[in-house]
Design a protein around this motif. Sequence first.
Motif, PDB file in Angstrom:
ATOM      1  N   ILE A 236     -16.669 -38.637   2.993  1.00 20.98           N
ATOM      2  CA  ILE A 236     -16.801 -38.878   4.397  1.00 20.98           C
ATOM      3  C   ILE A 236     -17.456 -37.614   4.860  1.00 20.98           C
ATOM      4  O   ILE A 236     -18.249 -37.772   5.720  1.00 20.98           O
ATOM      5  N   ARG A 237     -17.335 -36.451   4.388  1.00 22.92           N
ATOM      6  CA  ARG A 237     -18.071 -35.263   4.571  1.00 22.92           C
ATOM      7  C   ARG A 237     -19.683 -35.384   4.390  1.00 22.92           C
ATOM      8  O   ARG A 237     -20.601 -35.271   5.098  1.00 22.92           O
ATOM      9  N   LEU A 238     -19.746 -35.829   3.080  1.00 26.61           N
ATOM     10  CA  LEU A 238     -21.232 -35.966   2.481  1.00 26.61           C
ATOM     11  C   LEU A 238     -21.998 -37.206   3.425  1.00 26.61           C
ATOM     12  O   LEU A 238     -23.061 -36.952   3.864  1.00 26.61           O
ATOM     13  N   TYR A 239     -21.376 -38.264   3.661  1.00 22.09           N
ATOM     14  CA  TYR A 239     -22.062 -39.198   4.402  1.00 22.09           C
ATOM     15  C   TYR A 239     -22.353 -39.090   5.992  1.00 22.09           C
ATOM     16  O   TYR A 239     -23.421 -38.868   6.363  1.00 22.09           O
ATOM     17  N   CYS A 240     -21.335 -38.432   6.519  1.00 23.76           N
ATOM     18  CA  CYS A 240     -21.442 -38.017   8.163  1.00 23.76           C
ATOM     19  C   CYS A 240     -22.394 -36.981   8.003  1.00 23.76           C
ATOM     20  O   CYS A 240     -23.419 -36.805   9.018  1.00 23.76           O
ATOM     21  N   ARG A 241     -22.449 -35.649   7.085  1.00 16.81           N
ATOM     22  CA  ARG A 241     -23.312 -34.643   7.244  1.00 16.81           C
ATOM     23  C   ARG A 241     -24.778 -35.197   7.039  1.00 16.81           C
ATOM     24  O   ARG A 241     -25.669 -34.970   7.814  1.00 16.81           O
ATOM     25  N   HIS A 242     -25.139 -35.852   5.808  1.00 16.19           N
ATOM     26  CA  HIS A 242     -26.359 -36.219   5.577  1.00 16.19           C
ATOM     27  C   HIS A 242     -27.103 -37.315   6.204  1.00 16.19           C
ATOM     28  O   HIS A 242     -28.265 -37.091   6.493  1.00 16.19           O
ATOM     29  N   VAL A 243     -26.180 -38.208   6.687  1.00 21.91           N
ATOM     30  CA  VAL A 243     -26.923 -39.466   7.208  1.00 21.91           C
ATOM     31  C   VAL A 243     -26.758 -39.221   8.810  1.00 21.91           C
ATOM     32  O   VAL A 243     -27.688 -39.600   9.344  1.00 21.91           O
ATOM     33  N   LEU A 244     -25.687 -38.752   9.489  1.00 24.89           N
ATOM     34  CA  LEU A 244     -25.534 -38.959  10.907  1.00 24.89           C
ATOM     35  C   LEU A 244     -25.879 -37.469  11.609  1.00 24.89           C
ATOM     36  O   LEU A 244     -26.329 -37.831  12.633  1.00 24.89           O
ATOM     37  N   LEU A 245     -25.768 -36.324  10.766  1.00 26.09           N
ATOM     38  CA  LEU A 245     -25.657 -35.100  11.611  1.00 26.09           C
ATOM     39  C   LEU A 245     -26.910 -34.218  11.009  1.00 26.09           C
ATOM     40  O   LEU A 245     -27.717 -33.710  12.087  1.00 26.09           O
ATOM     41  N   ASP A 246     -26.856 -33.696  10.000  1.00 27.70           N
ATOM     42  CA  ASP A 246     -27.644 -32.724   9.563  1.00 27.70           C
ATOM     43  C   ASP A 246     -29.299 -33.325   9.499  1.00 27.70           C
ATOM     44  O   ASP A 246     -30.297 -32.259   9.467  1.00 27.70           O
ATOM     45  N   CYS A 247     -29.730 -34.433   9.757  1.00 26.50           N
ATOM     46  CA  CYS A 247     -30.908 -34.841   9.746  1.00 26.50           C
ATOM     47  C   CYS A 247     -31.756 -34.518  11.072  1.00 26.50           C
ATOM     48  O   CYS A 247     -32.693 -34.914  11.107  1.00 26.50           O
ATOM     49  N   TRP A 248     -30.865 -34.254  12.015  1.00 27.95           N
ATOM     50  CA  TRP A 248     -31.374 -33.972  13.272  1.00 27.95           C
ATOM     51  C   TRP A 248     -31.567 -32.488  13.939  1.00 27.95           C
ATOM     52  O   TRP A 248     -30.720 -31.574  13.838  1.00 27.95           O
ATOM     53  N   PRO A 249     -32.969 -32.180  14.070  1.00 28.65           N
ATOM     54  CA  PRO A 249     -33.181 -30.697  14.251  1.00 28.65           C
ATOM     55  C   PRO A 249     -32.709 -30.463  15.753  1.00 28.65           C
ATOM     56  O   PRO A 249     -32.598 -29.339  15.893  1.00 28.65           O
ATOM     57  N   ASN A 250     -33.013 -31.520  16.503  1.00 28.85           N
ATOM     58  CA  ASN A 250     -32.632 -31.197  17.993  1.00 28.85           C
ATOM     59  C   ASN A 250     -31.085 -31.118  18.021  1.00 28.85           C
ATOM     60  O   ASN A 250     -30.529 -32.183  17.944  1.00 28.85           O
ATOM     61  N   GLN A 251     -30.556 -29.972  18.685  1.00 29.05           N
ATOM     62  CA  GLN A 251     -29.211 -29.909  18.841  1.00 29.05           C
ATOM     63  C   GLN A 251     -28.541 -30.700  20.053  1.00 29.05           C
ATOM     64  O   GLN A 251     -27.452 -31.162  19.567  1.00 29.05           O
ATOM     65  N   PRO A 252     -29.293 -31.159  21.210  1.00 28.19           N
ATOM     66  CA  PRO A 252     -28.604 -32.188  21.922  1.00 28.19           C
ATOM     67  C   PRO A 252     -28.438 -33.585  21.126  1.00 28.19           C
ATOM     68  O   PRO A 252     -27.175 -34.259  21.460  1.00 28.19           O
ATOM     69  N   VAL A 253     -29.273 -33.985  20.419  1.00 26.32           N
ATOM     70  CA  VAL A 253     -29.238 -35.202  19.703  1.00 26.32           C
ATOM     71  C   VAL A 253     -28.093 -35.147  18.640  1.00 26.32           C
ATOM     72  O   VAL A 253     -27.136 -35.963  18.402  1.00 26.32           O
ATOM     73  N   LYS A 254     -28.068 -33.932  18.097  1.00 22.67           N
ATOM     74  CA  LYS A 254     -26.879 -33.572  16.938  1.00 22.67           C
ATOM     75  C   LYS A 254     -25.498 -33.609  17.795  1.00 22.67           C
ATOM     76  O   LYS A 254     -24.635 -34.094  17.004  1.00 22.67           O
ATOM     77  N   LYS A 255     -25.345 -32.890  18.888  1.00 18.13           N
ATOM     78  CA  LYS A 255     -24.128 -33.010  19.571  1.00 18.13           C
ATOM     79  C   LYS A 255     -23.886 -34.464  20.063  1.00 18.13           C
ATOM     80  O   LYS A 255     -22.486 -34.851  19.988  1.00 18.13           O
ATOM     81  N   PHE A 256     -24.698 -35.310  20.189  1.00 11.86           N
ATOM     82  CA  PHE A 256     -24.611 -36.627  20.758  1.00 11.86           C
ATOM     83  C   PHE A 256     -23.692 -37.505  19.410  1.00 11.86           C
ATOM     84  O   PHE A 256     -22.748 -38.143  19.699  1.00 11.86           O
ATOM     85  N   TRP A 257     -24.388 -37.317  18.284  1.00 11.16           N
ATOM     86  CA  TRP A 257     -23.842 -37.868  17.166  1.00 11.16           C
ATOM     87  C   TRP A 257     -22.406 -37.440  16.775  1.00 11.16           C
ATOM     88  O   TRP A 257     -21.612 -38.007  16.368  1.00 11.16           O
ATOM     89  N   LEU A 258     -22.232 -36.033  16.809  1.00 10.67           N
ATOM     90  CA  LEU A 258     -20.960 -35.452  16.467  1.00 10.67           C
ATOM     91  C   LEU A 258     -19.783 -36.061  17.551  1.00 10.67           C
ATOM     92  O   LEU A 258     -18.923 -35.954  17.146  1.00 10.67           O
ATOM     93  N   ASN A 259     -20.343 -35.892  18.846  1.00 11.66           N
ATOM     94  CA  ASN A 259     -19.408 -36.410  19.848  1.00 11.66           C
ATOM     95  C   ASN A 259     -19.027 -38.113  19.372  1.00 11.66           C
ATOM     96  O   ASN A 259     -17.673 -38.515  19.624  1.00 11.66           O
ATOM     97  N   LEU A 260     -19.932 -38.691  18.880  1.00  9.83           N
ATOM     98  CA  LEU A 260     -19.668 -40.165  18.631  1.00  9.83           C
ATOM     99  C   LEU A 260     -18.596 -40.279  17.434  1.00  9.83           C
ATOM    100  O   LEU A 260     -17.739 -41.135  17.425  1.00  9.83           O
ATOM    101  N   LEU A 261     -18.456 -39.354  16.479  1.00 11.66           N
ATOM    102  CA  LEU A 261     -17.604 -39.395  15.720  1.00 11.66           C
ATOM    103  C   LEU A 261     -16.168 -38.642  15.970  1.00 11.66           C
ATOM    104  O   LEU A 261     -15.144 -39.334  15.526  1.00 11.66           O
ATOM    105  N   LEU A 262     -16.230 -37.762  16.999  1.00  8.98           N
ATOM    106  CA  LEU A 262     -14.943 -37.412  17.146  1.00  8.98           C
ATOM    107  C   LEU A 262     -14.501 -38.160  18.414  1.00  8.98           C
ATOM    108  O   LEU A 262     -13.018 -38.082  18.806  1.00  8.98           O
ATOM    109  N   ASN A 263     -15.021 -38.654  19.412  1.00  9.83           N
ATOM    110  CA  ASN A 263     -14.280 -39.269  20.467  1.00  9.83           C
ATOM    111  C   ASN A 263     -13.373 -40.348  20.296  1.00  9.83           C
ATOM    112  O   ASN A 263     -12.247 -40.526  20.908  1.00  9.83           O
TER     113      ASN A 263
END
Length: 444
Positions: free
Chosen positions: A212-239
């Motif tokens: 889960i860590r590898l998939y979420c980090r590499h596919v959904l989170l770490d690929c975004w250099p833009n912090q607001p976009v990364k926050k959007f995807w992190l919130n989708l995982l947590l909400n």
Amino acid sequence: MVKKTSKRNARSFTDCFKLRRTPLQRRPARTIVTRSQSHIRGGLFRRLPSELFDMILDQMSVRDLSIFSMVSKEVNGQVRAYISTLAWRKRMMNENFHHFVSFKQTFIVGHYKDLSLLFKRCTLLLPTKERLKFIFSKISQIPCFSMDQCELPGCLGLSCYGVFFQTLIAGWDRLECHRVFNFLCELTHLLKNIEAVLIERPGLKRYQERQIRLYCRHVLLDCWPNQPVKKFWLNLLLNPWPLVSQARLLFILYGPSCPDGTLNWHSLVEMELPRRSLWEVANAIHLLFGDTDLEDQSNQSMLTILEELIVVPQQWHVDNVARLLVLCESSLCYNILASKAINGRLFEVSRLLVHIVLVCEEDNYHVSWAVKLVHRIYNLLRTAAEKFRFIQQLESMFSMVTMEMLEFSVTGNNVGDRETLQSLHFFLNSTARFHAKLLQMFVR
């Protein structure tokens, strides 16, 4: 006679002119054919045999093919049919993600970025749902792009998948991105896999936590250099989860890990860790709550998540908690300590402040930062009695921690322990620096 002759001559001239006039001829028909007319009649590319057209497409690079797919609606459909063939998929999407040299890594990542552009452009005319079905039906056939298929460490598959995913949805609005997230969760059963891990004891499903860590980090989170976009995807995982589970999931995503990639749950409980082990957790907390105010409603969510985080799987070592607060930066650290002080938890605030002073000394932060933090909390308290009790509690905590470290260094098997004596040395130095700066501030 002269008048009659002139009239007759005039009539003959007029009649001659009428005889010589010819009716207006129609203009010749246009021979130029527009693109729309060509499309109606079949177009140039439709006249080519399909074998010859495929041979032409075979000579194009992936990026050229993506540009060519936007020429017309007809060409777009033919390119989409061409990349759906099994022969093309085997030739263009069968990359080895395990055995490569350093210079080839950049080539593979760039190749999948070009593939994403191709799929993005050749499905422009389809609705969002149809686009996702077409694209992921081709991509999901790659084993290394699945969550639980590849077990080899250092696999480049998920990193290529992340670049593909980022390029695909770049420029899409949030509603479409939310649809993409829901589609991806249905395709990979991501939320079900997360739930299966969250309901178990920490560390019981080590392999699933790692995947889960590898998939979420590499596919959904770490690929975004833009912090607001990364926050959007992190919130989708947590909400989708309650705050207690959000804290667990944050640790799974950003907590310290062992050399084999599994999560190191008990290290934060048993020993003091260096700041590099807590750097990613602190960045995630700052990303989520860095712009919240003390009176903001989301500040309470932050406190709840932090309270649950520092007791997973058990109560953390107090130096690790202090180091996490220091890494969260001043505004966030102040909000956390101020909320505790307002609720009357001065003992806890004083203990954290004392260890924050020690962390500043060990990690080469300027002690004046901790002094300003104490001064802000002091000014936050309303009455003179509360302010005096805060200072008294803080000084008592300095004495208590000093005695604890001194007793620990001279009892049992710790006599002559170099690390313990060094910690005591750091603490005494930090205490002296802190009080000197604190007195200087109050004198001013």
